[in-house]
Scaffold this motif. Structure first.
Motif, mmCIF file in Angstrom:
data_model
loop_
_atom_site.group_PDB
_atom_site.id
_atom_site.type_symbol
_atom_site.label_atom_id
_atom_site.label_comp_id
_atom_site.label_asym_id
_atom_site.label_seq_id
_atom_site.Cartn_x
_atom_site.Cartn_y
_atom_site.Cartn_z
ATOM 1 N N GLN A 255 -3.347 3.410 10.167
ATOM 2 C CA GLN A 255 -3.351 4.262 8.974
ATOM 3 C C GLN A 255 -3.091 3.447 7.714
ATOM 4 O O GLN A 255 -3.705 3.688 6.662
ATOM 5 C CB GLN A 255 -2.297 5.363 9.121
ATOM 6 C CG GLN A 255 -2.629 6.403 10.175
ATOM 7 C CD GLN A 255 -1.501 7.396 10.373
ATOM 8 O OE1 GLN A 255 -0.325 7.078 10.180
ATOM 9 N NE2 GLN A 255 -1.840 8.619 10.770
ATOM 10 N N GLN A 258 -6.232 1.588 6.881
ATOM 11 C CA GLN A 258 -7.244 2.482 6.306
ATOM 12 C C GLN A 258 -6.913 2.816 4.857
ATOM 13 O O GLN A 258 -7.801 2.868 3.997
ATOM 14 C CB GLN A 258 -7.352 3.760 7.129
ATOM 15 C CG GLN A 258 -8.519 4.660 6.728
ATOM 16 C CD GLN A 258 -9.852 3.959 6.880
ATOM 17 O OE1 GLN A 258 -10.155 3.417 7.945
ATOM 18 N NE2 GLN A 258 -10.657 3.944 5.826
ATOM 19 N N THR A 259 -5.629 3.015 4.587
ATOM 20 C CA THR A 259 -5.193 3.258 3.211
ATOM 21 C C THR A 259 -5.602 2.093 2.307
ATOM 22 O O THR A 259 -6.085 2.290 1.184
ATOM 23 C CB THR A 259 -3.667 3.443 3.170
ATOM 24 O OG1 THR A 259 -3.314 4.615 3.890
ATOM 25 C CG2 THR A 259 -3.165 3.562 1.740
ATOM 26 N N ARG A 261 -8.055 -0.135 2.917
ATOM 27 C CA ARG A 261 -9.523 -0.191 2.803
ATOM 28 C C ARG A 261 -10.045 0.841 1.811
ATOM 29 O O ARG A 261 -11.053 0.619 1.138
ATOM 30 C CB ARG A 261 -10.156 0.018 4.176
ATOM 31 C CG ARG A 261 -10.104 -1.210 5.079
ATOM 32 C CD ARG A 261 -10.993 -1.041 6.284
ATOM 33 N NE ARG A 261 -10.462 -0.048 7.202
ATOM 34 C CZ ARG A 261 -9.619 -0.327 8.202
ATOM 35 N NH1 ARG A 261 -9.230 -1.571 8.400
ATOM 36 N NH2 ARG A 261 -9.184 0.636 8.989
ATOM 37 N N ASP A 262 -9.342 1.966 1.709
ATOM 38 C CA ASP A 262 -9.757 3.022 0.779
ATOM 39 C C ASP A 262 -9.308 2.748 -0.656
ATOM 40 O O ASP A 262 -9.587 3.557 -1.557
ATOM 41 C CB ASP A 262 -9.194 4.373 1.240
ATOM 42 C CG ASP A 262 -9.822 4.857 2.541
ATOM 43 O OD1 ASP A 262 -10.904 4.349 2.893
ATOM 44 O OD2 ASP A 262 -9.218 5.725 3.205
ATOM 45 N N HIS A 264 -6.062 2.445 -1.783
ATOM 46 C CA HIS A 264 -4.850 3.161 -2.180
ATOM 47 C C HIS A 264 -3.559 2.390 -1.884
ATOM 48 O O HIS A 264 -2.475 2.894 -2.169
ATOM 49 C CB HIS A 264 -4.781 4.515 -1.469
ATOM 50 C CG HIS A 264 -5.917 5.433 -1.808
ATOM 51 N ND1 HIS A 264 -6.115 5.932 -3.080
ATOM 52 C CD2 HIS A 264 -6.930 5.915 -1.044
ATOM 53 C CE1 HIS A 264 -7.196 6.704 -3.088
ATOM 54 N NE2 HIS A 264 -7.710 6.705 -1.870
#
Length: 280
Positions: A255, A258-259, A261-262, A264
């Motif tokens: 998670q 992914q944060t 990569r996005d 954020h």
């Protein structure tokens, strides 16, 4: 990341036993470039009154950059000795000192059992080392012992309890952090340093804190932000505490990645520097 964290030694406590110790050498170099680290290192030099002809011991010297900087301050009439538990770090520090023509010497040593006589040095410094020793109290007492009366002891260390990453699951983040810090009390040593100095009998105790901001991270390029060991290494084995399962630890990493990569990701971490004077 699809595989569970591999079994590796816990961070800097086992550098020489890692398959690729250079990973942690690079991490130390990167941490050394953080503005927070640089600020506290400058403050340490001021507190130590580093100048021509003075003598200093750097405990947990790592790749030697701070000791080399001290050697430049004390000149040819001074002396700087760096010790580290890792032969890899000592070899790297020696190579760098030779390249810089710096009058600093390095050897393997134990922070909790220093080989030097009482009152040997004008001052001692230690950076990001007490978090890894079994007894910070014993180590600081040794720093005081080998420092001359009126000399200064300076310790810089991280408080990993202040690590504040943005994560979509704050409850799991809190549990993961609790599991990590529970593995080694030294991970939150930063906030305890002032008290430790007072208990050790050092006078004129002074404190400085600096926060490192990590505004972004590309997990496709590296397994942790610059200056951090890979997150998989940090989380390895935390399921033993019972606070989180291996599956939850893996989920937390995925998670967090992914944060990032996005776009954020954002985090901060606070380091402390404390100085005290050995009574005359």
């Amino acid at each position: 990341m699809s595989d569970a964290p591999s079994a590796v030694p816990l961070g800097f406590a086992g550098v020489d036993h890692m398959p690729d110790p250079a990973v942690l050498v690079r991490a130390m170099d990167e941490t050394g470039t953080w503005p927070a680290t640089q600020e506290l290192r400058r403050q340490a030099i001021t507190w130590l009154h580093a100048g021509n002809g003075r003598t200093f011991l750097d405990i947990g010297c790592g790749p030697g950059d701070a000791a080399i900087a001290l050697a430049e301050k004390v000149g040819p009439g001074g002396r700087v000795v760096g010790i580290d538990a890792s032969q890899v770090m000592v070899d790297e520090a020696t190579t760098r000192a030779e390249a810089a023509a710096a009058a600093a010497e390095f050897r393997v040593g134990d922070a909790q059992n220093l080989e030097f006589a009482d009152d040997t040095f004008d001052g001692c410094r230690s950076e990001r080392t007490l978090q890894w020793v079994d007894s910070p109290e014993t180590a600081l007492a040794e720093f005081k012992r080998v420092t001359r009366p009126g000399g200064t002891v300076v310790v810089i260390d991280t408080d990993w309890g202040t690590f504040a990453p943005y994560h979509p699951d704050p409850q799991l983040t809190q549990r993961v952090q609790g599991a990590i810090f529970g593995r080694r009390p030294g991970f939150v040593i930063g906030r305890s340093l002032r008290s430790l100095f007072v208990k050790t009998g050092l006078d004129d105790v002074r404190v400085r804190a600096a926060t490192h901001l990590i505004p972004d991270w590309d997990p496709t390029a590296r397994p942790g932000p610059p200056g951090f060991p890979p997150f998989a290494m940090i989380l390895q084995g935390i399921s033993e505490s019972g606070a989180v399962s291996e599956k939850e630890a893996l989920t937390w990493i995925q998670q967090l990645e992914q944060t990032a990569r996005d776009g954020h990701f954002c985090a901060s971490l606070t380091m402390f520097a404390v100085a005290g004077r050995k009574p005359a």
